[in-house]
Each structure stands twice: as C-alpha cells, then as structure tokens.
Design a protein around this motif. Structure first.
Motif, PDB file in Angstrom:
ATOM      1  N   LEU A  89       8.932   5.898 -17.255  1.00 56.94           N
ATOM      2  CA  LEU A  89       7.879   4.956 -16.908  1.00 56.94           C
ATOM      3  C   LEU A  89       8.405   3.646 -16.313  1.00 56.94           C
ATOM      4  O   LEU A  89       7.642   2.707 -16.139  1.00 56.94           O
ATOM      5  CB  LEU A  89       6.979   4.681 -18.111  1.00 56.94           C
ATOM      6  CG  LEU A  89       6.088   5.858 -18.512  1.00 56.94           C
ATOM      7  CD1 LEU A  89       5.217   5.486 -19.693  1.00 56.94           C
ATOM      8  CD2 LEU A  89       5.216   6.314 -17.362  1.00 56.94           C
ATOM      9  N   THR A  90       9.684   3.579 -15.982  1.00 59.83           N
ATOM     10  CA  THR A  90      10.180   2.372 -15.322  1.00 59.83           C
ATOM     11  C   THR A  90       9.472   2.165 -13.992  1.00 59.83           C
ATOM     12  O   THR A  90       9.309   1.032 -13.554  1.00 59.83           O
ATOM     13  CB  THR A  90      11.699   2.422 -15.115  1.00 59.83           C
ATOM     14  OG1 THR A  90      12.029   3.581 -14.373  1.00 59.83           O
ATOM     15  CG2 THR A  90      12.432   2.399 -16.449  1.00 59.83           C
ATOM     16  N   ILE A  91       9.049   3.246 -13.343  1.00 60.32           N
ATOM     17  CA  ILE A  91       8.305   3.094 -12.091  1.00 60.32           C
ATOM     18  C   ILE A  91       7.003   2.333 -12.365  1.00 60.32           C
ATOM     19  O   ILE A  91       6.582   1.502 -11.561  1.00 60.32           O
ATOM     20  CB  ILE A  91       8.029   4.453 -11.407  1.00 60.32           C
ATOM     21  CG1 ILE A  91       7.410   4.245 -10.010  1.00 60.32           C
ATOM     22  CG2 ILE A  91       7.147   5.332 -12.268  1.00 60.32           C
ATOM     23  CD1 ILE A  91       7.271   5.513  -9.196  1.00 60.32           C
ATOM     24  N   CYS A  92       6.380   2.563 -13.501  1.00 60.49           N
ATOM     25  CA  CYS A  92       5.140   1.865 -13.839  1.00 60.49           C
ATOM     26  C   CYS A  92       5.403   0.388 -14.108  1.00 60.49           C
ATOM     27  O   CYS A  92       4.629  -0.465 -13.682  1.00 60.49           O
ATOM     28  CB  CYS A  92       4.474   2.518 -15.040  1.00 60.49           C
ATOM     29  SG  CYS A  92       4.029   4.240 -14.754  1.00 60.49           S
ATOM     30  N   GLN A  93       6.481   0.092 -14.808  1.00 60.98           N
ATOM     31  CA  GLN A  93       6.835  -1.307 -15.048  1.00 60.98           C
ATOM     32  C   GLN A  93       7.058  -2.033 -13.731  1.00 60.98           C
ATOM     33  O   GLN A  93       6.549  -3.127 -13.512  1.00 60.98           O
ATOM     34  CB  GLN A  93       8.099  -1.398 -15.908  1.00 60.98           C
ATOM     35  CG  GLN A  93       7.898  -0.896 -17.304  1.00 60.98           C
ATOM     36  CD  GLN A  93       9.211  -0.773 -18.045  1.00 60.98           C
ATOM     37  OE1 GLN A  93      10.244  -0.423 -17.470  1.00 60.98           O
ATOM     38  NE2 GLN A  93       9.180  -1.049 -19.337  1.00 60.98           N
ATOM     39  N   ARG A  94       7.820  -1.412 -12.849  1.00 64.13           N
ATOM     40  CA  ARG A  94       8.105  -2.006 -11.544  1.00 64.13           C
ATOM     41  C   ARG A  94       6.822  -2.180 -10.745  1.00 64.13           C
ATOM     42  O   ARG A  94       6.599  -3.206 -10.103  1.00 64.13           O
ATOM     43  CB  ARG A  94       9.084  -1.101 -10.794  1.00 64.13           C
ATOM     44  CG  ARG A  94       9.567  -1.641  -9.500  1.00 64.13           C
ATOM     45  CD  ARG A  94      10.482  -0.675  -8.740  1.00 64.13           C
ATOM     46  NE  ARG A  94      11.351   0.133  -9.561  1.00 64.13           N
ATOM     47  CZ  ARG A  94      11.231   1.449  -9.698  1.00 64.13           C
ATOM     48  NH1 ARG A  94      10.264   2.118  -9.095  1.00 64.13           N
ATOM     49  NH2 ARG A  94      12.072   2.123 -10.449  1.00 64.13           N
ATOM     50  N   HIS A  95       5.960  -1.180 -10.784  1.00 65.78           N
ATOM     51  CA  HIS A  95       4.722  -1.223 -10.018  1.00 65.78           C
ATOM     52  C   HIS A  95       3.783  -2.307 -10.543  1.00 65.78           C
ATOM     53  O   HIS A  95       3.152  -3.023  -9.755  1.00 65.78           O
ATOM     54  CB  HIS A  95       4.047   0.149 -10.051  1.00 65.78           C
ATOM     55  CG  HIS A  95       2.993   0.312  -9.024  1.00 65.78           C
ATOM     56  ND1 HIS A  95       3.272   0.382  -7.678  1.00 65.78           N
ATOM     57  CD2 HIS A  95       1.651   0.381  -9.125  1.00 65.78           C
ATOM     58  CE1 HIS A  95       2.150   0.502  -7.012  1.00 65.78           C
ATOM     59  NE2 HIS A  95       1.144   0.506  -7.865  1.00 65.78           N
ATOM     60  N   LEU A  96       3.692  -2.433 -11.854  1.00 73.49           N
ATOM     61  CA  LEU A  96       2.846  -3.483 -12.421  1.00 73.49           C
ATOM     62  C   LEU A  96       3.367  -4.871 -12.047  1.00 73.49           C
ATOM     63  O   LEU A  96       2.579  -5.765 -11.719  1.00 73.49           O
ATOM     64  CB  LEU A  96       2.763  -3.341 -13.935  1.00 73.49           C
ATOM     65  CG  LEU A  96       1.888  -2.201 -14.429  1.00 73.49           C
ATOM     66  CD1 LEU A  96       2.064  -2.018 -15.937  1.00 73.49           C
ATOM     67  CD2 LEU A  96       0.438  -2.451 -14.097  1.00 73.49           C
ATOM     68  N   ALA A  97       4.675  -5.066 -12.088  1.00 77.89           N
ATOM     69  CA  ALA A  97       5.252  -6.364 -11.719  1.00 77.89           C
ATOM     70  C   ALA A  97       4.970  -6.681 -10.250  1.00 77.89           C
ATOM     71  O   ALA A  97       4.570  -7.798  -9.907  1.00 77.89           O
ATOM     72  CB  ALA A  97       6.747  -6.366 -11.989  1.00 77.89           C
ATOM     73  N   ALA A  98       5.148  -5.702  -9.388  1.00 80.55           N
ATOM     74  CA  ALA A  98       4.862  -5.920  -7.960  1.00 80.55           C
ATOM     75  C   ALA A  98       3.373  -6.155  -7.745  1.00 80.55           C
ATOM     76  O   ALA A  98       2.978  -6.976  -6.920  1.00 80.55           O
ATOM     77  CB  ALA A  98       5.338  -4.717  -7.140  1.00 80.55           C
ATOM     78  N   GLY A  99       2.530  -5.454  -8.508  1.00 82.98           N
ATOM     79  CA  GLY A  99       1.087  -5.632  -8.386  1.00 82.98           C
ATOM     80  C   GLY A  99       0.643  -7.038  -8.749  1.00 82.98           C
ATOM     81  O   GLY A  99      -0.254  -7.603  -8.112  1.00 82.98           O
ATOM     82  N   GLN A 123       0.832  -1.202   0.000  1.00 80.87           N
ATOM     83  CA  GLN A 123       0.000   0.000   0.000  1.00 80.87           C
ATOM     84  C   GLN A 123       0.870   1.257   0.000  1.00 80.87           C
ATOM     85  O   GLN A 123       0.545   2.241  -0.653  1.00 80.87           O
ATOM     86  CB  GLN A 123      -0.950  -0.012   1.194  1.00 80.87           C
ATOM     87  CG  GLN A 123      -2.028  -1.083   1.061  1.00 80.87           C
ATOM     88  CD  GLN A 123      -2.841  -1.275   2.327  1.00 80.87           C
ATOM     89  OE1 GLN A 123      -2.335  -1.096   3.434  1.00 80.87           O
ATOM     90  NE2 GLN A 123      -4.088  -1.659   2.159  1.00 80.87           N
ATOM     91  N   SER A 124       1.993   1.207   0.693  1.00 82.06           N
ATOM     92  CA  SER A 124       2.922   2.344   0.691  1.00 82.06           C
ATOM     93  C   SER A 124       3.512   2.550  -0.700  1.00 82.06           C
ATOM     94  O   SER A 124       3.589   3.687  -1.191  1.00 82.06           O
ATOM     95  CB  SER A 124       4.060   2.114   1.692  1.00 82.06           C
ATOM     96  OG  SER A 124       3.558   2.055   2.993  1.00 82.06           O
ATOM     97  N   ALA A 125       3.922   1.467  -1.337  1.00 80.23           N
ATOM     98  CA  ALA A 125       4.479   1.573  -2.695  1.00 80.23           C
ATOM     99  C   ALA A 125       3.423   2.110  -3.666  1.00 80.23           C
ATOM    100  O   ALA A 125       3.740   2.927  -4.540  1.00 80.23           O
ATOM    101  CB  ALA A 125       5.001   0.218  -3.163  1.00 80.23           C
ATOM    102  N   ALA A 126       2.183   1.671  -3.514  1.00 83.29           N
ATOM    103  CA  ALA A 126       1.107   2.146  -4.380  1.00 83.29           C
ATOM    104  C   ALA A 126       0.877   3.646  -4.183  1.00 83.29           C
ATOM    105  O   ALA A 126       0.665   4.389  -5.151  1.00 83.29           O
ATOM    106  CB  ALA A 126      -0.180   1.364  -4.119  1.00 83.29           C
ATOM    107  N   ALA A 127       0.938   4.114  -2.942  1.00 86.19           N
ATOM    108  CA  ALA A 127       0.750   5.536  -2.666  1.00 86.19           C
ATOM    109  C   ALA A 127       1.892   6.363  -3.254  1.00 86.19           C
ATOM    110  O   ALA A 127       1.667   7.449  -3.806  1.00 86.19           O
ATOM    111  CB  ALA A 127       0.630   5.768  -1.163  1.00 86.19           C
ATOM    112  N   VAL A 128       3.122   5.860  -3.170  1.00 89.28           N
ATOM    113  CA  VAL A 128       4.268   6.571  -3.757  1.00 89.28           C
ATOM    114  C   VAL A 128       4.115   6.616  -5.282  1.00 89.28           C
ATOM    115  O   VAL A 128       4.371   7.651  -5.908  1.00 89.28           O
ATOM    116  CB  VAL A 128       5.599   5.922  -3.330  1.00 89.28           C
ATOM    117  CG1 VAL A 128       6.769   6.464  -4.136  1.00 89.28           C
ATOM    118  CG2 VAL A 128       5.838   6.145  -1.839  1.00 89.28           C
TER     119      VAL A 128
END
Length: 148
Positions: free
Chosen positions: A117-127, A83-88
């Motif tokens: 957009l690497t943050i989006c790639q990382r976030h999608l993988a973690a999601g 949830q913290s990573a999602a908020a960031v």
C-alpha cells in the motif's frame, strides 16, 4: 567568471532518468502472448509519475511570475500528469494481488498497512498537493488540439 554550462551538461539526473525510461521501454520482454503489467511495475511507474509531478510543480511555480503564459501551460501539464498518476493508481488496484486484502485503498490503515500500500500513501500525499493548487474544473477531462 565560469563559462556557461553546455546544454548537454544541464540537468544530468533528469537526463539519466529519461535514458532509463527509454531503456526500460526497449527492454520490456516481447513474449507471445504479451505479458500484462503487474502491480510491482505499476507501483514503480506511479513513483516515477509522482516524482515528475513534484518537479513540474516546482518548475511551474518559478516560471509563472516572469512568464505567465508559459507558467499556465506548465500548470496544465502538472494537472495532466496528476491525472496520469491517478489512472495508474486506479489500474494498480484493478490488477490481481497475492493477497485478497490489498485490492482496495484503506487510508485508515496506511501507517500500519502492508508494504504493497505504499502506492496509496504516495498517491494520497500527491493528492493533497494537487487539491491545494487546482480546482475540480481544472481536473476535468482534457482534449488537445495542437495549432502548430
């Protein structure tokens, strides 16, 4: 038989990462007025949170079978870290960028997308990892009441 490791010698890379975070927190410039975070800062912070998320996931998985109570608490921490990573990640997209084209996630463009957009790639993988192990009810807002 080798002697047991000294507690100070355990997990040296994790200890170094913690020391780095503490140093960074102390070294943040104290300007007047205070300077807000920028996208690069949030991107690096998101990378740190997702790395912690993966580490906590592994620790929770190995702790749960022999110690179910502790494993449940670690699983809860794992969810809260997500949830913290999602908020960031959300905050990252609310900050202004150098290019108006990078203000929103465009998963369909990620393989060819701009480096920001690497943050989006990382976030999608973690999601994807989160959805395999948690339910929507697990991700609801949480309040803490410490009993100790």
């Amino acid at each position: 038989m080798p002697p047991p490791p000294h507690p100070d010698d355990a997990h040296p890379y994790l200890r170094a990462a913690t020391a780095g975070i503490r140093h960074h927190t102390r070294a943040l410039p104290q300007t007047d007025p205070p300077r807000p975070a920028d996208r690069a800062h949030l991107d690096v912070l998101h990378a740190h949170l997702t790395a912690l998320h993966q580490l906590l996931d592994r620790i929770a998985e190995t702790t749960r079978p022999p110690h179910p109570g502790a494993g449940r608490h670690l699983a809860t921490a794992h969810t809260r870290l997500w949830q913290s990573a999602a908020a960031v990640h959300d905050a990252f997209h609310l900050l202004p960028s150098a290019s108006a084209d990078t203000t929103e996630c465009h998963p369909e463009r990620l393989p060819e997308g701009p480096p920001v957009l690497t943050i989006c790639q990382r976030h999608l993988a973690a999601g994807h990892a989160v959805r395999r192990k948690t339910t929507p009810a697990d991700l609801r807002p949480h309040t803490t009441a410490c009993v100790r």
